[in-house]
Structure formats: structure tokens, C-alpha cells
Design a protein around this motif. Structure first.
Motif, PDB file in Angstrom:
ATOM      1  N   ARG A  90       4.917   1.908  -2.037  1.00 45.82           N
ATOM      2  CA  ARG A  90       4.370   3.272  -2.109  1.00 45.82           C
ATOM      3  C   ARG A  90       3.130   3.326  -2.983  1.00 45.82           C
ATOM      4  O   ARG A  90       2.130   3.965  -2.636  1.00 45.82           O
ATOM      5  CB  ARG A  90       5.426   4.251  -2.621  1.00 45.82           C
ATOM      6  N   LYS A  91       3.175   2.660  -4.121  1.00 48.50           N
ATOM      7  CA  LYS A  91       2.024   2.673  -5.029  1.00 48.50           C
ATOM      8  C   LYS A  91       0.807   2.011  -4.392  1.00 48.50           C
ATOM      9  O   LYS A  91      -0.322   2.489  -4.551  1.00 48.50           O
ATOM     10  CB  LYS A  91       2.373   1.988  -6.348  1.00 48.50           C
ATOM     11  N   ILE A  92       1.012   0.918  -3.673  1.00 51.28           N
ATOM     12  CA  ILE A  92      -0.107   0.229  -3.021  1.00 51.28           C
ATOM     13  C   ILE A  92      -0.683   1.097  -1.907  1.00 51.28           C
ATOM     14  O   ILE A  92      -1.900   1.263  -1.814  1.00 51.28           O
ATOM     15  CB  ILE A  92       0.322  -1.154  -2.487  1.00 51.28           C
ATOM     16  N   VAL A  93       0.186   1.678  -1.092  1.00 53.45           N
ATOM     17  CA  VAL A  93      -0.286   2.536   0.012  1.00 53.45           C
ATOM     18  C   VAL A  93      -1.062   3.725  -0.557  1.00 53.45           C
ATOM     19  O   VAL A  93      -2.165   4.035  -0.096  1.00 53.45           O
ATOM     20  CB  VAL A  93       0.890   2.985   0.908  1.00 53.45           C
ATOM     21  N   GLU A  94      -0.509   4.381  -1.565  1.00 54.42           N
ATOM     22  CA  GLU A  94      -1.196   5.522  -2.176  1.00 54.42           C
ATOM     23  C   GLU A  94      -2.482   5.086  -2.865  1.00 54.42           C
ATOM     24  O   GLU A  94      -3.511   5.749  -2.760  1.00 54.42           O
ATOM     25  CB  GLU A  94      -0.274   6.224  -3.166  1.00 54.42           C
ATOM     26  N   GLY A  95      -2.428   3.952  -3.563  1.00 56.42           N
ATOM     27  CA  GLY A  95      -3.597   3.461  -4.297  1.00 56.42           C
ATOM     28  C   GLY A  95      -4.746   3.038  -3.404  1.00 56.42           C
ATOM     29  O   GLY A  95      -5.902   3.034  -3.831  1.00 56.42           O
ATOM     30  N   THR A  96      -4.428   2.697  -2.173  1.00 55.40           N
ATOM     31  CA  THR A  96      -5.481   2.303  -1.223  1.00 55.40           C
ATOM     32  C   THR A  96      -5.858   3.449  -0.292  1.00 55.40           C
ATOM     33  O   THR A  96      -6.634   3.256   0.649  1.00 55.40           O
ATOM     34  CB  THR A  96      -5.034   1.092  -0.375  1.00 55.40           C
ATOM     35  N   GLY A  97      -5.306   4.613  -0.537  1.00 55.89           N
ATOM     36  CA  GLY A  97      -5.588   5.747   0.324  1.00 55.89           C
ATOM     37  C   GLY A  97      -5.104   5.537   1.748  1.00 55.89           C
ATOM     38  O   GLY A  97      -5.660   6.086   2.687  1.00 55.89           O
ATOM     39  N   GLY A  98      -4.068   4.715   1.902  1.00 58.55           N
ATOM     40  CA  GLY A  98      -3.501   4.448   3.213  1.00 58.55           C
ATOM     41  C   GLY A  98      -4.209   3.353   3.997  1.00 58.55           C
ATOM     42  O   GLY A  98      -3.807   3.051   5.117  1.00 58.55           O
ATOM     43  N   LYS A  99      -5.241   2.746   3.408  1.00 63.95           N
ATOM     44  CA  LYS A  99      -5.924   1.656   4.120  1.00 63.95           C
ATOM     45  C   LYS A  99      -5.014   0.454   4.276  1.00 63.95           C
ATOM     46  O   LYS A  99      -5.095  -0.265   5.267  1.00 63.95           O
ATOM     47  CB  LYS A  99      -7.213   1.265   3.402  1.00 63.95           C
ATOM     48  N   VAL A 100      -4.177   0.202   3.270  1.00 67.33           N
ATOM     49  CA  VAL A 100      -3.141  -0.825   3.374  1.00 67.33           C
ATOM     50  C   VAL A 100      -1.849  -0.064   3.624  1.00 67.33           C
ATOM     51  O   VAL A 100      -1.482   0.809   2.840  1.00 67.33           O
ATOM     52  CB  VAL A 100      -3.045  -1.674   2.089  1.00 67.33           C
ATOM     53  N   THR A 101      -1.185  -0.345   4.722  1.00 62.10           N
ATOM     54  CA  THR A 101       0.035   0.369   5.086  1.00 62.10           C
ATOM     55  C   THR A 101       1.267  -0.444   4.706  1.00 62.10           C
ATOM     56  O   THR A 101       1.170  -1.638   4.404  1.00 62.10           O
ATOM     57  CB  THR A 101       0.064   0.643   6.603  1.00 62.10           C
ATOM     58  N   ALA A 102       2.406   0.212   4.769  1.00 65.38           N
ATOM     59  CA  ALA A 102       3.667  -0.481   4.479  1.00 65.38           C
ATOM     60  C   ALA A 102       3.866  -1.654   5.426  1.00 65.38           C
ATOM     61  O   ALA A 102       4.299  -2.732   5.010  1.00 65.38           O
ATOM     62  CB  ALA A 102       4.833   0.492   4.566  1.00 65.38           C
ATOM     63  N   SER A 103       3.511  -1.472   6.686  1.00 61.82           N
ATOM     64  CA  SER A 103       3.692  -2.574   7.639  1.00 61.82           C
ATOM     65  C   SER A 103       2.747  -3.739   7.353  1.00 61.82           C
ATOM     66  O   SER A 103       3.041  -4.872   7.724  1.00 61.82           O
ATOM     67  CB  SER A 103       3.533  -2.089   9.083  1.00 61.82           C
ATOM     68  N   ASP A 104       1.635  -3.475   6.681  1.00 64.33           N
ATOM     69  CA  ASP A 104       0.742  -4.565   6.272  1.00 64.33           C
ATOM     70  C   ASP A 104       1.379  -5.404   5.163  1.00 64.33           C
ATOM     71  O   ASP A 104       1.031  -6.573   4.985  1.00 64.33           O
ATOM     72  CB  ASP A 104      -0.595  -4.023   5.741  1.00 64.33           C
ATOM     73  N   LEU A 105       2.275  -4.797   4.408  1.00 65.57           N
ATOM     74  CA  LEU A 105       2.859  -5.453   3.239  1.00 65.57           C
ATOM     75  C   LEU A 105       4.195  -6.128   3.506  1.00 65.57           C
ATOM     76  O   LEU A 105       4.607  -7.003   2.760  1.00 65.57           O
ATOM     77  CB  LEU A 105       3.049  -4.425   2.112  1.00 65.57           C
ATOM     78  N   ILE A 106       4.861  -5.717   4.578  1.00 69.29           N
ATOM     79  CA  ILE A 106       6.191  -6.252   4.876  1.00 69.29           C
ATOM     80  C   ILE A 106       6.054  -7.310   5.961  1.00 69.29           C
ATOM     81  O   ILE A 106       5.563  -7.018   7.042  1.00 69.29           O
ATOM     82  CB  ILE A 106       7.135  -5.136   5.335  1.00 69.29           C
ATOM     83  N   PRO A 107       6.469  -8.538   5.666  1.00 70.88           N
ATOM     84  CA  PRO A 107       6.345  -9.590   6.677  1.00 70.88           C
ATOM     85  C   PRO A 107       7.233  -9.317   7.879  1.00 70.88           C
ATOM     86  O   PRO A 107       8.326  -8.776   7.746  1.00 70.88           O
ATOM     87  CB  PRO A 107       6.773 -10.856   5.952  1.00 70.88           C
ATOM     88  N   ALA A 108       6.739  -9.666   9.034  1.00 68.29           N
ATOM     89  CA  ALA A 108       7.515  -9.505  10.273  1.00 68.29           C
ATOM     90  C   ALA A 108       8.689 -10.486  10.244  1.00 68.29           C
ATOM     91  O   ALA A 108       8.543 -11.615   9.771  1.00 68.29           O
ATOM     92  CB  ALA A 108       6.639  -9.761  11.476  1.00 68.29           C
ATOM     93  N   PRO A 109       9.836 -10.072  10.756  1.00 65.67           N
ATOM     94  CA  PRO A 109      10.969 -11.005  10.801  1.00 65.67           C
ATOM     95  C   PRO A 109      10.656 -12.166  11.749  1.00 65.67           C
ATOM     96  O   PRO A 109       9.915 -12.018  12.715  1.00 65.67           O
ATOM     97  CB  PRO A 109      12.122 -10.151  11.330  1.00 65.67           C
ATOM     98  N   ALA A 110      11.219 -13.292  11.416  1.00 72.29           N
ATOM     99  CA  ALA A 110      11.016 -14.478  12.252  1.00 72.29           C
ATOM    100  C   ALA A 110      11.685 -14.256  13.600  1.00 72.29           C
ATOM    101  O   ALA A 110      12.792 -13.718  13.678  1.00 72.29           O
ATOM    102  CB  ALA A 110      11.603 -15.706  11.572  1.00 72.29           C
ATOM    103  N   SER A 111      11.027 -14.675  14.640  1.00 72.14           N
ATOM    104  CA  SER A 111      11.616 -14.518  15.963  1.00 72.14           C
ATOM    105  C   SER A 111      12.629 -15.629  16.210  1.00 72.14           C
ATOM    106  O   SER A 111      12.500 -16.731  15.685  1.00 72.14           O
ATOM    107  CB  SER A 111      10.508 -14.563  17.032  1.00 72.14           C
ATOM    108  N   PRO A 112      13.640 -15.355  17.016  1.00 72.48           N
ATOM    109  CA  PRO A 112      14.662 -16.382  17.287  1.00 72.48           C
ATOM    110  C   PRO A 112      14.063 -17.620  17.954  1.00 72.48           C
ATOM    111  O   PRO A 112      14.555 -18.718  17.761  1.00 72.48           O
ATOM    112  CB  PRO A 112      15.639 -15.687  18.242  1.00 72.48           C
ATOM    113  N   GLU A 113      12.988 -17.444  18.717  1.00 73.69           N
ATOM    114  CA  GLU A 113      12.354 -18.585  19.379  1.00 73.69           C
ATOM    115  C   GLU A 113      11.736 -19.552  18.387  1.00 73.69           C
ATOM    116  O   GLU A 113      11.567 -20.736  18.677  1.00 73.69           O
ATOM    117  CB  GLU A 113      11.263 -18.109  20.349  1.00 73.69           C
TER     118      GLU A 113
END
Length: 69
Positions: free
Chosen positions: A44-67
Motif C-alpha cells: 500500500r505504501k509503495i502504491v500510494e508513494g508512486t501515485g499508482g504508477k507501481v501497482t500491487a500486481s507489479d509487486l507480487i510475483p506471479a505464481p509458478a505455472s504447473p508446466e
């Protein structure tokens, strides 16, 4: 936009950004290096501090795919 790109665009270093948003500099450095996934309050602090330019999805790694296993 990822956090390193945001910092480069603003020409600000991670330590100064950490001070702006009220988190320890080591937290920002570890997030940038991929050594730590940010938690809710930090996200939340990063998203707010960047004015939304960096989003939560930018910060959370995607789960590994089963493949990939």
C-alpha cells in the motif's frame, strides 16, 4: 511499471524513496533484488508513494505455472 523503473524515472535512489514512504531502506532494497516479497502494508505504501504508477500486481510475483515444474 516496476519499482526500479519508477525510481529511475524519478531519479531517486531506493533509500530516499524508503524515507518518503516510511519504510526501512533495507525493505526497498530487498524488494528490488527479489529477496523479499512485500506484505500488505508495504505494498500500500509503495502504491500510494508512486501515485499508482507501481501497482500491487507489479509487486507480487506471479505464481509458478504447473508446466514450469
Amino acid at each position: 511499471m516496476d519499482l526500479p523503473a519508477y525510481l529511475a524515472e524519478r531519479r531517486i535512489n531506493p533509500t530516499a524513496f524508503a524515507a518518503e514512504i516510511g519504510v526501512p531502506p533495507s525493505t526497498i532494497h530487498r524488494i528490488i533484488r527479489g529477496e523479499r516479497d512485500p506484505r500488505g502494508a508495504t505494498i500500500r505504501k509503495i502504491v500510494e508513494g508512486t501515485g499508482g504508477k507501481v501497482t500491487a500486481s507489479d509487486l507480487i510475483p506471479a505464481p509458478a505455472s504447473p508446466e514450469a515444474a
